[in-house]
Scaffold this motif. Structure first.
Motif, PDB file in Angstrom:
ATOM      1  N   ARG A  12       8.281  -5.285  -2.151  1.00 17.16           N
ATOM      2  CA  ARG A  12       8.489  -3.982  -1.348  1.00 17.16           C
ATOM      3  C   ARG A  12       9.315  -3.154  -2.026  1.00 17.16           C
ATOM      4  O   ARG A  12       9.027  -1.658  -1.662  1.00 17.16           O
ATOM      5  N   LEU A  13      10.209  -3.292  -2.874  1.00 18.92           N
ATOM      6  CA  LEU A  13      10.935  -2.280  -3.603  1.00 18.92           C
ATOM      7  C   LEU A  13      10.009  -1.615  -4.527  1.00 18.92           C
ATOM      8  O   LEU A  13      10.150  -0.350  -4.979  1.00 18.92           O
ATOM      9  N   GLN A  14       9.018  -2.186  -5.186  1.00 17.95           N
ATOM     10  CA  GLN A  14       8.079  -1.787  -6.076  1.00 17.95           C
ATOM     11  C   GLN A  14       7.105  -0.867  -5.684  1.00 17.95           C
ATOM     12  O   GLN A  14       6.349  -0.145  -6.310  1.00 17.95           O
ATOM     13  N   GLN A  15       6.902  -1.065  -4.224  1.00 22.02           N
ATOM     14  CA  GLN A  15       5.739  -0.111  -3.582  1.00 22.02           C
ATOM     15  C   GLN A  15       6.064   1.410  -3.711  1.00 22.02           C
ATOM     16  O   GLN A  15       7.065   2.053  -3.756  1.00 22.02           O
ATOM     17  N   VAL A  16       5.085   2.075  -4.281  1.00 19.58           N
ATOM     18  CA  VAL A  16       5.035   3.449  -4.401  1.00 19.58           C
ATOM     19  C   VAL A  16       4.429   4.243  -3.116  1.00 19.58           C
ATOM     20  O   VAL A  16       3.452   3.675  -2.489  1.00 19.58           O
ATOM     21  N   TYR A  17       5.445   5.116  -2.738  1.00 21.75           N
ATOM     22  CA  TYR A  17       5.243   5.927  -1.449  1.00 21.75           C
ATOM     23  C   TYR A  17       4.634   7.219  -2.062  1.00 21.75           C
ATOM     24  O   TYR A  17       5.293   7.615  -2.582  1.00 21.75           O
ATOM     25  N   THR A  18       3.658   7.770  -1.327  1.00 17.96           N
ATOM     26  CA  THR A  18       2.930   9.123  -1.899  1.00 17.96           C
ATOM     27  C   THR A  18       4.167  10.182  -1.634  1.00 17.96           C
ATOM     28  O   THR A  18       4.266  10.856  -2.508  1.00 17.96           O
ATOM     29  N   GLU A  19       4.576  10.223  -0.279  1.00 21.03           N
ATOM     30  CA  GLU A  19       5.622  11.160   0.090  1.00 21.03           C
ATOM     31  C   GLU A  19       6.841  11.247  -0.828  1.00 21.03           C
ATOM     32  O   GLU A  19       7.461  12.178  -1.246  1.00 21.03           O
ATOM     33  N   LEU A  20       7.050  10.035  -1.480  1.00 18.10           N
ATOM     34  CA  LEU A  20       8.347   9.948  -2.467  1.00 18.10           C
ATOM     35  C   LEU A  20       7.715  10.145  -3.983  1.00 18.10           C
ATOM     36  O   LEU A  20       8.426  10.602  -4.939  1.00 18.10           O
ATOM     37  N   GLY A  21       6.541  10.282  -4.208  1.00 16.01           N
ATOM     38  CA  GLY A  21       6.006  10.160  -5.657  1.00 16.01           C
ATOM     39  C   GLY A  21       6.547   9.232  -6.527  1.00 16.01           C
ATOM     40  O   GLY A  21       6.607   9.348  -7.826  1.00 16.01           O
ATOM     41  N   GLU A  22       7.038   8.207  -6.016  1.00 14.49           N
ATOM     42  CA  GLU A  22       7.795   6.932  -6.749  1.00 14.49           C
ATOM     43  C   GLU A  22       7.786   5.877  -6.016  1.00 14.49           C
ATOM     44  O   GLU A  22       7.576   5.927  -4.871  1.00 14.49           O
ATOM     45  N   SER A  23       8.396   4.791  -6.718  1.00 18.56           N
ATOM     46  CA  SER A  23       8.661   3.496  -5.664  1.00 18.56           C
ATOM     47  C   SER A  23       9.720   3.698  -4.839  1.00 18.56           C
ATOM     48  O   SER A  23      10.678   4.364  -5.244  1.00 18.56           O
ATOM     49  N   LEU A  24       9.761   2.841  -3.878  1.00 18.67           N
ATOM     50  CA  LEU A  24      10.929   2.627  -2.850  1.00 18.67           C
ATOM     51  C   LEU A  24      12.118   2.463  -3.715  1.00 18.67           C
ATOM     52  O   LEU A  24      13.137   2.922  -3.754  1.00 18.67           O
ATOM     53  N   GLY A  25      12.085   1.468  -4.654  1.00 21.70           N
ATOM     54  CA  GLY A  25      13.296   0.979  -5.571  1.00 21.70           C
ATOM     55  C   GLY A  25      13.737   2.140  -6.344  1.00 21.70           C
ATOM     56  O   GLY A  25      14.874   2.393  -6.558  1.00 21.70           O
ATOM     57  N   GLU A  26      12.793   3.171  -7.145  1.00 20.49           N
ATOM     58  CA  GLU A  26      13.223   4.318  -7.924  1.00 20.49           C
ATOM     59  C   GLU A  26      14.078   5.131  -6.891  1.00 20.49           C
ATOM     60  O   GLU A  26      15.230   5.652  -7.373  1.00 20.49           O
ATOM     61  N   ALA A  27      13.422   5.300  -5.713  1.00 19.48           N
ATOM     62  CA  ALA A  27      14.167   6.431  -4.847  1.00 19.48           C
ATOM     63  C   ALA A  27      15.558   5.639  -4.433  1.00 19.48           C
ATOM     64  O   ALA A  27      16.561   6.725  -4.330  1.00 19.48           O
ATOM     65  N   LEU A  28      15.599   4.795  -4.046  1.00 24.34           N
ATOM     66  CA  LEU A  28      16.816   3.952  -3.513  1.00 24.34           C
ATOM     67  C   LEU A  28      18.031   3.747  -4.413  1.00 24.34           C
ATOM     68  O   LEU A  28      19.154   3.657  -4.487  1.00 24.34           O
TER      69      LEU A  28
ATOM     70  N   SER B 193      18.380  24.471   7.507  1.00 23.17           N
ATOM     71  CA  SER B 193      18.703  25.684   6.591  1.00 23.17           C
ATOM     72  C   SER B 193      18.991  24.888   5.164  1.00 23.17           C
ATOM     73  O   SER B 193      19.086  25.679   4.180  1.00 23.17           O
ATOM     74  N   TRP B 194      18.474  23.625   4.933  1.00 23.66           N
ATOM     75  CA  TRP B 194      18.362  22.986   3.622  1.00 23.66           C
ATOM     76  C   TRP B 194      16.996  22.111   3.899  1.00 23.66           C
ATOM     77  O   TRP B 194      17.102  21.567   4.975  1.00 23.66           O
ATOM     78  N   PRO B 195      16.573  21.903   2.828  1.00 22.61           N
ATOM     79  CA  PRO B 195      15.240  20.858   2.775  1.00 22.61           C
ATOM     80  C   PRO B 195      15.652  19.254   2.892  1.00 22.61           C
ATOM     81  O   PRO B 195      16.710  18.924   2.218  1.00 22.61           O
ATOM     82  N   VAL B 196      15.473  18.741   3.903  1.00 20.82           N
ATOM     83  CA  VAL B 196      15.760  17.158   3.999  1.00 20.82           C
ATOM     84  C   VAL B 196      14.834  16.290   3.123  1.00 20.82           C
ATOM     85  O   VAL B 196      13.752  16.530   3.067  1.00 20.82           O
ATOM     86  N   LEU B 197      15.411  15.567   2.358  1.00 19.74           N
ATOM     87  CA  LEU B 197      14.490  14.891   1.396  1.00 19.74           C
ATOM     88  C   LEU B 197      13.670  13.906   2.037  1.00 19.74           C
ATOM     89  O   LEU B 197      13.825  13.279   3.128  1.00 19.74           O
ATOM     90  N   PRO B 198      12.599  13.905   1.471  1.00 20.36           N
ATOM     91  CA  PRO B 198      11.428  12.925   2.008  1.00 20.36           C
ATOM     92  C   PRO B 198      11.765  11.465   2.305  1.00 20.36           C
ATOM     93  O   PRO B 198      11.361  10.798   3.272  1.00 20.36           O
ATOM     94  N   VAL B 199      12.854  11.046   1.447  1.00 22.39           N
ATOM     95  CA  VAL B 199      13.207   9.608   1.522  1.00 22.39           C
ATOM     96  C   VAL B 199      13.636   9.469   2.996  1.00 22.39           C
ATOM     97  O   VAL B 199      13.736   8.409   3.652  1.00 22.39           O
ATOM     98  N   PHE B 200      14.551  10.264   3.553  1.00 23.21           N
ATOM     99  CA  PHE B 200      15.130  10.313   4.991  1.00 23.21           C
ATOM    100  C   PHE B 200      13.967  10.096   6.021  1.00 23.21           C
ATOM    101  O   PHE B 200      14.336   9.400   6.841  1.00 23.21           O
TER     102      PHE B 200
END
Lengths: 352, 352
Positions: free
Chosen positions: A219-235, A284-291
């Motif tokens: 599940r951590l290795q799954q790549v999400y398009t909106e993140l442009g990387e795996s969940l593990g990388e993002a977290l 007034s600021w961009p919320v990151l896609p991971v959120f």
């Protein structure tokens, strides 16, 4: 007569009880080699002695700023992916940012690793990450404690605590009590969750919760398009330090809020004086896609998201209106996110 | 799509994931009230802000002494008997003794409590113990971190880490490199195990090892004639501080070794310079009855006992021969246990 545990050669030993004193001595030598603390300026005693010693010569009226923090359950994801260096960076940068809010600058850092059956290579990776982040902050990993705690930590699990000691002249301290009506709030972007909200996010994605290791890893290795990387990388992205960016402008700031547990409102409230209110405009600021991904996957309310996560802002700056323009010029990443008004609610997040 | 955990009202919350931010805010207020850090001299910011601030005004050439420690698995016995104040005292005194070995004196203390489902009353008992010991050391509990770590700590379990920051004039630092042939070794008695060897002792008596709680509690409540008290009383006695006794004589000492993990030989070896050897005569101080009981019950070799436990000595002092007599007069508890000779083995424990 109480029962005794495994007794090699008829008698109990400390090693059989999970503590190997010889291994520990080797580890201390390796840590000493990694940190090279004794070669650094102002260090009178580094890793090894009962107490670490640091000279504070050269200050006129020194104030010490101190912060202790831990990485929290982000550690469980590091264990799952066997990636330790990043959480070493996390703990240093978390502390650096906390101390920076006072106006003090990093001098030295101490770490605590409590664990059971955590391999020496993992421990050294942690130290490597901490040493790297200390170098970046121009401070030194001067000492620490590595505790073997069988029966408190599960095998391979650990806790990582950091203590940063900084200093500055008393006249250089930031002064949140100087915040007044009309002051401007600026935000600096975060690069992810930093080190907060992991107990929630682990449940949202069912990772690091003690389930089958391979399933959790997948599940951590799954790549999400909106993140442009795996969940593990993002977290696992390390907590960002704001030292390099903020150091040159500290004298034009009234206060800083490090956005950690409690979110934007909770942390800005820690610096806004009574009778004033920080009004911050959502959007007034961009919320990151991971959120967005976390909220959608966990069906988490917007209110709860803002209470738990930094939502894309890692540090909030308070400055007088006359300084705001120059600050924006010197800090290209800084965004104007709100202002201080009179009011009883310390911080209000307004939908715009 | 990953599974999600319990979701009250359809969406996940941080509270449902084990983190209650409101409860945490209340806890911080209660800790602030207990420590009263903001009322103490030199404290510019106590419990609450991102960084604690302490003024170091008045020193000419200050050196900061720092030590981080944890209580270790003595905590498991505290949990079993629900007695938390004593381990709060333990962590402060352990750090006080470590910093004292440098010649620095305590200024302020920070704590870290990592836990899962540890009740607020237990946390406040820990803080109460730490505050009490800080008061005794004329220092202040200036800040800390209380981390909720579900899935890292078992419910009710915790880790307790302390950081003590002290200071002294550079000219007042103790200097182990000044140790020479003929110097005298004095020992000050411990009052029990202090904070070392608990992973072994827990197995010897099969307590705090995760067995049935009532059985483990009963074993701790057993009174031993040779102890004159219950096993639990003996094992949970707080680590003794040597500050009050040693402060007046620091200027007559060359070095101090705090006897912690590694025992008498392991810790005295940390201060004896190369080419010298500390020769210590076994039998020159009384071994506490609790160590005889442990050795007999666990069938532990004499060698292993001396490697793991303090065996009745909590602090070893090194002084020039000309100072030894006056020291013995000023420190009625101090016993002459050996001397420094030339040699390659850093420390030798001799049977007499």
């Amino acid at each position: 007569v109480p029962r005794t545990a495994d007794s090699p050669r008829g008698g109990l030993t400390y090693a059989a009880a999970g503590i190997d004193l010889d291994k520990r001595a080797t580890l201390v030598e390796n840590i000493r080699a990694l940190t090279r603390a004794d070669e650094k300026d102002n260090v009178l005693a580094g890793v090894g002695p009962f107490a670490s010693l640091f000279s504070l010569a050269g200050y006129r009226d020194p104030v010490i700023g101190a912060s202790v923090d831990s990485v929290g359950t982000k550690l469980r994801l590091a264990v799952l992916l066997e990636r330790y260096e990043g959480v070493g960076i996390d703990i240093v940068n978390h502390c650096v940012n906390d101390v920076l809010t006072s106006g003090a600058q990093p001098l030295f850092f101490l770490d605590y690793i409590g664990s059971s059956e955590l391999g020496e290579s993992a421990k050294l990776e942690l130290i490597r990450g901490m040493t790297r982040a200390c170098d970046d902050a121009n401070c030194v990993l001067i000492g620490g404690e590595t505790a073997d705690m069988p029966d408190i930590y599960a095998p391979g699990d650990f806790d990582l605590v950091g203590i940063l000691i900084g200093a500055c002249e008393r006249s250089d301290l930031l002064d949140p009590s100087s915040i007044g009506e009309g002051d401007v709030l600026l935000g600096l972007p975060s690069n992810g969750l930093h080190t907060n909200g992991y107990s929630l996010v682990r449940r949202v994605f069912n990772v690091g919760c003690g389930g089958p290791v391979h399933d959790e890893q997948r599940r951590l290795q799954q790549v999400y398009t909106e993140l442009g990387e795996s969940l593990g990388e993002a977290l696992l992205r390390p907590h960002r330090s704001y030292l390099a960016e903020l150091k040159p402008v500290l004298n034009r700031l009234k206060a800083l809020a490090h956005i950690t547990g409690g979110g934007i409102a909770g942390n800005v409230a820690r610096i806004v004086p009574k009778g004033l209110s920080g009004v911050i405009a959502k959007g007034s600021w961009p919320v990151l896609p991971v959120f967005d991904l976390i909220a959608r996957t966990g069906k988490i309310s917007n209110e709860e998201m803002y209470r738990v996560f930094n939502m894309g802002l890692g540090m909030v700056l308070v400055a007088a209106p006359r300084d705001a323009e120059a600050l924006s010029r010197d800090l290209p990443e800084a965004l104007r996110i709100g202002q201080v008004v009179s009011g009883q609610i310390r911080v209000e997040l307004r939908e715009v």
